[in-house]
Motif scaffolding. Structure first.
Motif, PDB file in Angstrom:
ATOM      1  N   LEU A  57       0.819  -1.215   0.000  1.00 41.04           N
ATOM      2  CA  LEU A  57       0.000   0.000   0.000  1.00 41.04           C
ATOM      3  C   LEU A  57       0.854   1.267   0.000  1.00 41.04           C
ATOM      4  N   HIS A 105       0.255   3.769  -3.240  1.00 41.89           N
ATOM      5  CA  HIS A 105      -0.370   5.072  -3.024  1.00 41.89           C
ATOM      6  C   HIS A 105       0.607   6.106  -2.485  1.00 41.89           C
ATOM      7  N   LEU A 112      -6.729   8.966   0.181  1.00 40.23           N
ATOM      8  CA  LEU A 112      -7.261   7.673  -0.244  1.00 40.23           C
ATOM      9  C   LEU A 112      -8.554   7.359   0.500  1.00 40.23           C
ATOM     10  N   ASN A 113      -9.571   6.925  -0.214  1.00 39.40           N
ATOM     11  CA  ASN A 113     -10.834   6.499   0.397  1.00 39.40           C
ATOM     12  C   ASN A 113     -10.690   5.043   0.798  1.00 39.40           C
ATOM     13  N   MET A 114     -10.463   4.803   2.073  1.00 37.80           N
ATOM     14  CA  MET A 114     -10.242   3.436   2.551  1.00 37.80           C
ATOM     15  C   MET A 114     -11.488   2.567   2.472  1.00 37.80           C
ATOM     16  N   ILE A 122     -11.471   1.086  -2.283  1.00 36.86           N
ATOM     17  CA  ILE A 122     -10.187   1.119  -2.977  1.00 36.86           C
ATOM     18  C   ILE A 122     -10.330   0.236  -4.210  1.00 36.86           C
ATOM     19  N   ASP A 147     -10.683  -3.437   1.400  1.00 34.24           N
ATOM     20  CA  ASP A 147     -11.010  -2.101   1.885  1.00 34.24           C
ATOM     21  C   ASP A 147     -11.974  -2.257   3.054  1.00 34.24           C
TER      22      ASP A 147
END
Length: 542
Positions: free
Chosen positions: A305, A309, A316-318, A321, A327
């Protein structure tokens, strides 16, 4: 007479920075007589000179003036030149003295040996010492000692200055070419690797040639200097061998890839939108995974990760993903109460920057688990049991990440690491892997060294789980025999079902039962179905 006066003044101030040159003391008078050959040890002796000095000076004075100096010469002239008249003798005396200067004759000289000559030969000086002398060997004085500040980013007189800049420029040139010619090539990683490899080997060889040249032509045999150079040559030889071993492993990995995985067709590439299943970079050639996905030719291992990223978790939208298999939304839907997040470092980083890379991955996991309200970082069994969120445990996958250092292991524990696999696909100097992918640190009938046992004991003391997945059976047996605490196989399966060295044979499963340990089944097709075609029915049947 002017020359005589000049000589008087030069001798009068010799050795005395406060002297004015108008008066001369007895010591300098005696030196003048000696340097100008007035004392011949026959007609005139040192005693005669001292007697004349006492005779012409004032009673209470310790020095003589120029007039008294002339009287002293008149006293000595007839005695020094006995066969001449008084006037002729005085003229001869003046000729001996006029135009002369104090010399260093009689000053103690350093007895030079071959070693002293060699050490004082400025033509052989190097570095900052060489800068203190001109080509003739004469010192530059204060000018040679001035500190010239170089704003280059390198230590002063660093012999490899500029090499990093050249390597970086070469990489950027390749990168710019790749951006401009995106449709024509995809071997950027290989070009960068070989640029780095060739330049690094070139620097090592040039450094070695430099030291060999100093050894052969520096005339420093049988001295401390040649021992230092030989030590440096030994180090450079080891560095070259280490780098060649790494390159051999690099070639071996690609050879294994070529043998195990077939290349995708253009139709298969088009069906995947020409994107790698792992790194999502655009592909022009690709390997096929057993599951049918395609992965990029130069990104064949899972990209963490933090790499994918760039550690920018705030952007980042956890919960969603799209380019990853995990996620928060999917963890919640699967009712996952706890997750072991592995800080994984490639085996190629062993003996290089594995510790730093592991720290970077731990940093990403810690921030991910502490900055999202649905997740919680836990470090104890009680915390795992009482957590109402997705409990996060940190594990290190591969003992090469501690760089054979117990203090590093302890620092990882303080950062929240609670499990570590002793090996991954490469041996460490103290434990053996089940994989034959890498050939470094081959163990000779010693799957767990004394240091390996110390690692296991320290993990027991700290309260860290010893993970035996990826370890060889010999290493696993040795650990199960030595460990004072239960161990785990975090992602392995049964060898009785599928003949694979990553799986665990029955005798080890029995030892694991006696140890009170745990094995977690790995659903990888080759581990449970012995082929590339696993499904739920096959899994249920096993």
């Amino acid at each position: 007479m002017d020359e005589l006066l000049s000589t008087f003044k030069k001798f009068a101030i010799h050795g005395d920075t406060k002297a004015t040159g108008k008066e001369m003391n007895g010591k300098n008078w005696a030196k003048l007589c000696k340097d100008c050959k007035v004392i011949d040890s026959k007609n005139v002796t040192g005693t005669d000179v001292d007697i004349v000095f006492t005779k012409v000076k004032a009673k209470t004075s310790r020095v003589i003036t120029y007039e008294e100096f002339q009287k002293a010469l008149e006293e000595l002239a007839p005695k020094r030149f006995k066969n001449q008249s008084k006037d002729e003798a005085l003229q001869s005396m003046h000729k001996l003295i006029e135009g002369k200067e104090p010399t260093n004759v009689g000053v103690t000289k350093v007895a030079k040996t071959g070693a002293v000559d060699r050490l004082t030969d400025t033509s052989k000086y190097t570095g900052s010492h060489k800068e203190r002398f001109d080509e003739s060997g004469k010192g530059k004085g204060k000018g040679g000692r001035e500190e010239i500040v170089e704003h280059t980013g390198y230590v002063g007189a660093y012999k490899n200055a500029g090499t990093y800049d050249e390597k970086t420029k070469a990489k950027y040139i390749i990168h710019l070419y790749d951006l401009i010619c995106e449709a024509s090539w995809e071997d950027k990683e290989a070009h960068i690797y070989y640029t780095d490899f060739i330049m690094e080997m070139g620097i090592l060889f040039l450094n070695m040639m430099h030291h060999i040249h100093m050894l052969l032509y520096g005339n420093i045999w049988f001295s401390v200097a040649d021992m230092i150079i030989l030590t440096q040559l030994r180090f450079l030889s080891q560095e070259i061998q280490r780098r060649l071993r790494q390159h051999k492993n690099y070639l071996h990995i690609y050879d294994v890839l070529d043998k195990r995985f077939s290349l995708a067709t253009m139709e298969e590439l088009a069906s995947h939108d020409d994107r790698c299943a792992i790194c999502w970079e655009k592909m022009y050639t690709a390997y096929k995974l057993p599951c049918g996905h395609l992965f990029h030719k130069h990104n064949d291992l899972a990209v963490p990760l933090r790499m994918y990223h760039k550690s920018k978790l705030s952007k980042l939208n956890m919960h969603n993903i799209s380019k990853a298999a995990t996620d928060i939304t999917r963890l919640t839907a699967g009712h996952v109460g706890g997750q072991i997040f592995a800080a994984y470092v490639l085996c190629t980083a062993q003996d290089k920057d594995a510790v730093r890379l592991a720290l970077e991955q731990i940093d990403v996991i810690r921030r991910m688990c502490t900055e999202n309200k649905e997740m919680e970082l836990v470090t104890t069994a009680e915390g795992m049991g009482t957590s109402t969120k997705i409990a996060c445990l940190i594990s290190i996958e591969g003992g090469h990440s501690i760089d054979s250092s117990l203090p590093t292991l302890r620092m990882f524990y303080l950062l929240g690491v609670r499990s570590m696999a002793l090996t991954h696909n490469c041996n460490t100097p103290w434990a053996e892997t089940s994989s034959s992918l890498y050939s470094n640190y081959q163990q000779k009938n010693n799957s767990l060294t004394d240091f390996g046992k110390a690692v296991v004991s320290e993990m027991n003391r700290l309260g860290m789980l010893v993970d035996l997945s990826h370890s060889s059976w010999g290493t696993a047996r040795a650990v199960l025999k030595h460990s004072a605490a239960p161990v785990i196989f975090s992602h392995s399966s049964a060898y009785a079902i599928c003949n694979n060295t990553r799986n665990v044979p029955d005798d080890l499963l029995l030892l694991l039962k006696e140890n009170g340990g745990l094995i977690m089944v790995n659903f990888y097709s080759n581990f449970v179905a012995c082929s590339n075609n696993a499904n739920v029915s096959i899994l249920a049947g096993t």
